[in-house]
Enzyme design. Structure first.
Site, PDB file in Angstrom:
ATOM      1  N   SER A 190       0.799  -1.229   0.000  1.00 16.00           N
ATOM      2  CA  SER A 190       0.000   0.000   0.000  1.00 16.00           C
ATOM      3  C   SER A 190       0.828   1.273   0.000  1.00 16.00           C
ATOM      4  CB  SER A 190      -0.946   0.000   1.191  1.00 16.00           C
ATOM      5  OG  SER A 190      -0.208  -0.061   2.394  1.00 16.00           O
ATOM      6  N   HIS A 218      -5.546  -4.273  -0.770  1.00 15.98           N
ATOM      7  CA  HIS A 218      -5.445  -3.125  -1.684  1.00 15.98           C
ATOM      8  C   HIS A 218      -5.575  -3.553  -3.141  1.00 15.98           C
ATOM      9  CE1 HIS A 218      -4.587   0.383   0.845  1.00 15.98           C
ATOM     10  NE2 HIS A 218      -4.022  -0.477   1.669  1.00 15.98           N
ATOM     11  N   LYS A 249     -12.191  -1.469   2.129  1.00 16.47           N
ATOM     12  CA  LYS A 249     -11.519  -0.566   1.200  1.00 16.47           C
ATOM     13  C   LYS A 249     -12.385  -0.407  -0.063  1.00 16.47           C
ATOM     14  CE  LYS A 249      -7.036  -0.773   3.279  1.00 16.47           C
ATOM     15  NZ  LYS A 249      -6.401  -1.867   4.023  1.00 16.47           N
TER      16      LYS A 249
HETATM   17  C1  LIG Z   1      -6.070  -2.291   5.376  1.00 13.82           C
HETATM   18  C2  LIG Z   1      -5.360  -3.573   5.427  1.00 13.82           C
HETATM   19  C3  LIG Z   1      -5.692  -4.541   6.368  1.00 13.82           C
HETATM   20  C4  LIG Z   1      -6.707  -4.303   7.460  1.00 13.82           C
HETATM   21  O1  LIG Z   1      -8.000  -4.404   6.963  1.00 13.82           O
HETATM   22  P1  LIG Z   1      -9.217  -4.151   7.949  1.00 13.82           P
HETATM   23  O2  LIG Z   1     -10.346  -4.900   7.353  1.00 13.82           O
HETATM   24  O3  LIG Z   1      -9.412  -2.675   7.994  1.00 13.82           O
HETATM   25  O4  LIG Z   1      -8.822  -4.689   9.293  1.00 13.82           O
HETATM   26  C5  LIG Z   1      -5.026  -5.751   6.328  1.00 13.82           C
HETATM   27  N1  LIG Z   1      -4.084  -5.991   5.402  1.00 13.82           N
HETATM   28  C6  LIG Z   1      -3.717  -5.078   4.484  1.00 13.82           C
HETATM   29  C7  LIG Z   1      -2.666  -5.407   3.482  1.00 13.82           C
HETATM   30  C8  LIG Z   1      -4.344  -3.840   4.472  1.00 13.82           C
HETATM   31  O5  LIG Z   1      -3.966  -2.914   3.585  1.00 13.82           O
END
Ligand SMILES: *Cc1c(COP(=O)(O)O)cnc(C)c1O
Length: 415
Positions: A190, A218, A249
């Protein structure tokens, strides 16, 4: 009176330490729906400003999409607000099953299990499927939630250099004596927007009898021709043993995560993963709405295609404007500034221009790699992007960095 003045001072000192290092996170309040344009109160107490949002994970613009909001209302009416139970007691509705089936189909796996978040999916999966006889071999830049999940598991932990397949191969050779080898990576990293070369990694896993886990948080919804993620992008859909991903996301942006993958592995998570057993179910309203989201993203690729166009357009225009970006194929576009204070100052000035972006610096990215990370969304119009580029040009001019390469910026501002 256990919270003595002395105890209180310990914590206060730590907070001062965080501020002194320039790492303090200010409070920011979004006073509107999440979207391309938002109202923000920042700093706390300041009047609300209407700004264009270029730092959300709202890749497909679904966070406040009318169809999504309508589905949420319907879900609330038909299945209620809360479950007041963990999944295995009385917290699983028919819609949880439906969503799991849909996600599994979408991600190209045999089965799927919902968690309250992807952080929870990552916290549960390793301990549930691996033990002392096994080894985890992870990319050195994996997400913090994977690191935390791995810590909870008794398997040996080893790493390979970021996206370095030669190094991964060496580590796979080194660990041939273990019962199971599990390679762990993010699909898209990310901070840099790097795509992990899954086709090469899958080939190595086949050669050295290893499994692979990909966290596609992502990527799910927009990477690959039909948005199914990094596996689709590299032509290895169906070959990933475990995919963890988030609904927080691109896929609506509320919350929720899952472990999808081989039937037996998912079954073990259902039996053993602690966040599944000990944390409350994903709420009915989010579950019902996510079903709608998966329908939307499978029906056509309009939003994903628009996002791709937006990302390409932004990359092209920002480069023309003379800013230094990290090249790539994702809607994550790091505008490289190298110096932390410069990144912070420029982000603040961008806000004054009506563009909401954030400076990232150590420890979120390595020292000397400070940047403003821009994230595109399908909700952005061409005009939004033009406005963002114009602001970068104006602020870049102010700081005298237009047309400078890495060395030029570092010579001027130091690290
Ligand atoms: C945002 C993210 C998470 C966390 O996701 P949530 O559902 O908000 O807990 C886990 N792994 C990666 C690679 C992320 O970018």
């Amino acid at each position: 009176m256990a919270y003595s003045d002395k105890t209180k001072q310990v914590f206060a000192d730590e907070i001062v330490g965080i501020k002194d290092k320039g790492l303090y996170k200010d409070k920011r309040f979004i006073c509107s729906q999440q979207g391309a344009s938002i109202k923000v109160e920042f700093p706390e107490g300041a009047p609300q400003a209407e700004v264009l949002n270029f730092c959300a994970n709202n890749y497909l613009g679904l966070s406040n999409h009318p169809d999504v909001i309508a589905a949420a209302h319907e879900g609330l009416d038909s299945r209620g607000y809360g479950m007041s139970s963990v999944r295995f007691i009385c917290g699983t509705q028919d819609i949880h099953r439906t969503l799991q089936d849909m996600l599994s189909e979408y991600l190209g796996t045999e089965d799927c299990l919902l968690f309250p978040s992807c952080m929870d999916a990552n916290a549960g999966v390793f301990e549930a499927v691996l033990g002392q006889e096994d080894v985890i071999i992870a990319d050195r830049l994996i997400h913090a939630s994977l690191v935390d999940g791995i810590r909870l598991c008794s398997a040996e932990y080893d790493t390979f250099k970021h996206m370095n397949m030669k190094h991964l191969e060496k580590k796979l050779q080194l660990h041939q004596d273990k019962r199971t080898r599990l390679v762990v990576t993010d699909g898209v990293f990310s901070m840099d927007g790097d795509l992990f070369p899954l086709d090469e990694a899958v080939a190595l896993c086949e050669k050295y009898d290893a499994m692979i886990l990909v966290d596609d948080s992502h990527a799910s919804g927009f990477i690959g021709k039909t948005g199914r993620g990094v596996a689709e992008h590299f032509g290895v859909l169906g070959k990933i043993d475990i995919i963890t991903t988030t609904l927080g996301k691109a896929l609506g942006g509320a919350s929720g995560g899952c472990v999808a993958g081989r039937k037996e592995l998912v079954e073990l998570c259902r039996q053993k993963a602690r966040p599944y057993l000990f944390s409350n179910s994903l709420s009915p309203v989010i579950t019902a709405t996510s079903i709608k989201v998966i329908e939307l993203v499978t029906k056509n690729t309009e939003r994903r295609d628009k996002l791709e166009w937006n990302a390409n357009y932004f990359r092209e225009k920002i480069t023309e404007a003379g800013l230094n970006i990290r090249s790539g194929d994702t809607p994550i576009v790091p505008v490289m500034l190298f110096n932390a204070k410069l990144a912070n100052d420029m982000a603040r000035d961008m806000y004054a221009e009506g563009i909401y972006v954030i400076g990232f610096f150590f420890p979120v990215v390595p020292n000397g790699q400070a940047r403003i990370r821009v994230q595109l969304s399908a909700a952005h119009t061409k005009e939004h992007i033009d406005k963002c580029v114009a602001a970068f040009k104006k602020i870049g001019e102010k700081y005298g960095i237009l047309g400078l390469d890495k060395k030029g910026i570092i010579d001027k501002y130091g690290l």
